[in-house]
Write an enzyme that holds these catalytic residues in place. Structure first.
Site, short mmCIF file in Angstrom:
data_model
loop_
_atom_site.label_atom_id
_atom_site.label_comp_id
_atom_site.label_asym_id
_atom_site.label_seq_id
_atom_site.Cartn_x
_atom_site.Cartn_y
_atom_site.Cartn_z
N CYS A 110 0.82 -1.26 0.01
CA CYS A 110 0.01 0.10 -0.13
C CYS A 110 0.90 1.31 -0.04
CB CYS A 110 -0.97 0.14 1.23
SG CYS A 110 -1.98 -1.35 1.05
N ASN B 38 -9.95 -0.14 -0.56
CA ASN B 38 -8.42 0.20 -0.27
C ASN B 38 -7.88 -0.45 -1.50
OD1 ASN B 38 -5.79 -0.30 0.09
ND2 ASN B 38 -6.12 -1.14 2.07
N HIS C 13 -3.24 7.57 1.70
CA HIS C 13 -3.57 6.28 1.57
C HIS C 13 -4.99 5.87 1.87
CE1 HIS C 13 -3.95 1.92 0.96
NE2 HIS C 13 -3.79 1.54 2.28
#
EC number: 2.3.1.180
Length: 325
Positions: A115, A282, A252
């Site tokens: 990520c 996500n 993020h």
């Protein structure tokens, strides 16, 4: 003193056509729209179609970024593609994108920091430009996390989605001051002792299989807020700026509670935070460029504004970038 800065000149994103609302999971698992939203803020996400690969998403996002910049593939010197879900073990997905964009010269490679991948990719692209190895670098975050989900694990499979975002950086002269446009500072970190908090239980060397994502959500949350705030502050300090100089935080997009807690720890109001997690879930390395592209498309981000992008992912790996748009 004259210096070289990596200035953003084009951006774009792509989301697969299939939209998956929370209700679709509620029909199959012991979960609900309320449960998912209360814990993550996610309402829907996109899943790639059968036969639609990470490279396909990356190419479409890259084409939009090139169009936004008024360039073609032949104008790009390098591609840095952040992904944890490549098309193949090798060669890199970036080389497939390079070919499809008509980029005959230069070089292309993948980077893997889960990520945090896009922050790592931006830092590496910046280094390529500052060192003179490339004038224009296409930085991409692209993922098909729907391919590594355990569909029986309600704590993880509802959180992730597929997508891609792309940003073009160009070498331009600056003064070396924080008033310059472009990337002003980066900060990268990792600590392998936390491997078991977020990982995929498969791999070429270990199991000869792809595996599925495994996450200790509560533990990751504990690390996320403190580490994200720390890396953002580190980048701001390197750039000679403070939280008061920040126009936008582009975090993020993993979890709305993490986003809010990090903003609070940074001393930045939510009015200055780009939030798209409700629509995308996500998307790992695609998360930051997707959110940034959506914000630019909506006219939220204006030239010369200070942006802070920060992310954390498996590794654990975390990092941040401060740039003037």
């Amino acid at each position: 003193m004259t210096t070289i800065r990596s200035v953003a000149i084009g951006i774009g994103h792509y989301l697969p056509e299939r939209v998956v609302p929370n209700e679709e999971f509620a029909a199959k698992l012991d979960t609900s729209d309320e449960w998912i939203q209360s814990r993550s803020g996610i309402q829907r996400r996109h899943f790639a179609a059968e036969g639609e690969f990470t490279s396909d998403l990356a190419v479409k996002a890259a084409e939009k970024a090139l169009s936004h910049a008024g360039l073609s593939g032949s104008d790009i010197d390098a591609i840095v593609l952040a992904t944890s879900t490549p098309d193949q073990t090798f060669p890199s997905t970036a080389t497939k994108v390079q070919h499809r964009l008509g980029m005959k010269g230069g070089f292309a490679f993948d980077i893997q920091a889960v990520c945090a991948g896009f922050a790592f990719a931006l830092a590496n692209a910046d280094a390529l430009i500052v060192s003179g190895q490339a004038k224009r670098v296409l930085v991409i975050g692209a993922e098909t996390f729907s391919r590594i989900m355990n569909w029986e694990d309600r704590t993880t499979c509802v959180l992730f989605g597929d997508g891609a975002g792309a940003l073009i950086l160009e070498a331009q002269e600056g003064t070396g001051e924080s008033s310059d446009r472009g990337i002003l500072a980066t900060d990268l970190n990792s600590d392998g002792q936390y491997n078991d908090l977020l990982y995929v239980n498969g791999g070429v060397s270990s199991t000869q299989s792809t595996g599925h994502l495994v996450m200790e959500g509560r533990e990751v949350f504990k690390h996320a807020v403190s580490k994200l705030a720390a890396t953002a502050n580190a980048s701001l300090h390197k750039a000679g700026l403070t939280h008061e100089d920040v126009d936008w935080v582009v975090p993020h997009q993993a979890n709305l509670r993490i986003i809010k807690s990090t903003a609070s720890k940074l001393g930045v109001p939510m009015e200055k935070v780009v939030v798209t997690v409700q629509d995308h879930g996500n998307t790992s390395a695609a998360s930051i460029p997707l959110a940034l592209s959506v914000a630019v498309e909506k006219g939220m981000i204006e030239k010369n504004q200070i942006l802070v992008a920060e992310a954390i992912g498996g590794g654990l790996a975390w990092g941040s970038v401060v740039l003037r748009w």
